[in-house]
Write an enzyme that holds these catalytic residues in place. Structure first.
Site, PDB file in Angstrom:
ATOM      1  N   SER A 189       0.824  -1.193   0.000  1.00  0.00           N
ATOM      2  CA  SER A 189       0.000   0.000   0.000  1.00  0.00           C
ATOM      3  C   SER A 189       0.869   1.259   0.000  1.00  0.00           C
ATOM      4  O   SER A 189       1.633   1.481  -0.931  1.00  0.00           O
ATOM      5  CB  SER A 189      -0.957  -0.045   1.198  1.00  0.00           C
ATOM      6  N   ASP A 316      -9.849  -4.567  -5.021  1.00  0.00           N
ATOM      7  CA  ASP A 316      -9.275  -3.722  -3.970  1.00  0.00           C
ATOM      8  C   ASP A 316     -10.181  -2.514  -3.757  1.00  0.00           C
ATOM      9  O   ASP A 316     -10.341  -1.687  -4.663  1.00  0.00           O
ATOM     10  CB  ASP A 316      -7.869  -3.272  -4.378  1.00  0.00           C
ATOM     11  N   HIS A 345      -7.481  -5.307  -0.433  1.00  0.00           N
ATOM     12  CA  HIS A 345      -6.359  -4.400  -0.196  1.00  0.00           C
ATOM     13  C   HIS A 345      -5.367  -5.061   0.757  1.00  0.00           C
ATOM     14  O   HIS A 345      -5.645  -5.234   1.944  1.00  0.00           O
ATOM     15  CB  HIS A 345      -6.842  -3.078   0.391  1.00  0.00           C
TER      16      HIS A 345
END
Length: 372
Positions: A189, A316, A345
């Protein structure tokens, strides 16, 4: 399941991203048929250098939200005993890292793992990655962004999506302490965005020992990802992040009286006003838009000069269609983009009886492919 409106928007924009309204003779891609997303069939676009993603989780892990939430709530915390070290930075601050050592009696190299927004080195996902890599003979350093190690950092600055000097400092420190010849960078991320930006913004300063990088679930177009996060489906995540971030800002306000005005901070409900008031001015940006524009890693992808695998999941809930950089992967032979239908995610659940997650094995396969 994704709303049909979102799926329609995603597929339309992904198609436009692939075509750009012109012919792409160099774009030789394979269309792999997957199951439907909310009633819409999806064709995952995989660049020729990559094999077909083998990730097919059973129900309910075909839901991006389940994939995102399940590991945080229900994954058993990997039991490891890292060595905590503090690195003094050149600007008078510090960075805390956790050093995990190879479990095989030999060291293949070093992996540096960067966590996501409001994460830290002892979250389940960096620990899971560390456990897998050490079992395959790697030493692993899991870093903590400034202010994320359980102790406030000394300076007003914290961390943000575009920080690369701290990753560089940790890399230089590790190389100075032990003669690693092979280093890989792994990011999740926000940590993935930092990693990609680091590799592409000034490739000449990246040490030659860095051989490869693997990143997952990267919001590489920050403004667009922030817009997606504003949706009601993501309100739970937003409340979680803003509550934690606000606590850090209040702490900074106490540490540096008169520097930060926290009036009305509890009324902020989305990232943009928070970044406008706090992230941007604390880190030298004019406003949130300036911060998002300068720190989005997609613009740096063409300059990456070492093998890099970028794994993004269609389901996601944090990513916009612009976070799937098809044209950059087409043009840069060092960048491999793998788009999976599932994964959420930074989820990529591994299976009920599997100790490791799919993302962890994916890193191992990529490094083996490179001969590392």
């Amino acid at each position: 399941m994704l709303p049909k409106t979102w799926a329609t928007w995603f597929l339309r924009d992904l198609s436009a991203e692939c075509c750009h309204g012109r012919k792409h003779p160099a774009l030789t891609c394979t269309l792999l048929r997957h199951s439907a997303i909310s009633g819409y069939s999806f064709n995952a676009i995989i660049m020729p250098v990559l094999q077909r993603p083998d990730y097919r989780p059973p129900f309910p892990f075909s839901s991006g939200h389940i994939q995102t939430i399940f590991p945080t709530l229900f994954r058993k915390t990997p039991q490891l005993s890292p060595s905590r070290k503090r690195i003094e930075t050149s600007d008078g601050d510090f960075l805390d890292i956790d050093h995990h050592f190879s479990a095989t009696g030999r060291t293949a190299g070093l992996a540096i793992v960067s966590h996501g927004l409001e994460g830290h080195s002892r979250k389940k996902y960096p620990l899971g990655m560390a456990r897998c890599l050490t079992e395959y003979g790697w030493d692993v350093v899991c870093l903590n962004f400034r202010g994320c190690s359980g102790e406030p950092n000394r300076l007003p600055r914290l961390y943000h999506s575009g920080v690369t000097d701290d990753l560089h400092a940790i890399l230089r420190y590790c190389l100075s302490q032990k003669g690693y010849q092979d280093v890989v960078l792994i990011g999740f991320s926000m940590g993935g965005n930092q990693t990609l930006k680091y590799l592409g913004e000034n490739p000449g300063i990246v040490p030659s020992q860095v051989r490869a990088a693997v990143v997952f679930s990267v919001p590489c177009m920050l403004a667009d990802s922030v817009a997606v996060m504003n949706s009601w489906q993501n309100s739970v995540y937003m409340r979680y992040f803003l509550r934690s971030l606000s606590e850090k800002i209040r702490l900074k306000a106490d540490m540096f009286p008169g520097l930060i005005d926290t009036t009305g901070i509890d009324r902020i409900r989305t990232f943009a006003p928070f970044d406008d008031r706090f992230t941007a001015p604390l880190h030298g940006f004019r406003n949130a838009a300036d911060y998002y524009r300068k720190c989005s890693s997609r613009q740096f992808l063409p300059a990456i000069q070492l093998p890099c695998l970028m794994v993004q999941a269609v389901d996601d809930p944090f990513l916009s269609p612009s976070c799937f950089p098809l044209s950059e992967a087409e043009k840069n032979p060092y960048l491999s983009l793998e788009i999976t239908e599932y994964g959420g995610h930074a989820g990529f659940w591994g299976g009920w009886r599997k100790e490791h997650y799919w993302s962890e094995y994916r890193v191992i396969r990529f490094l083996n492919h490179l001969g590392l």
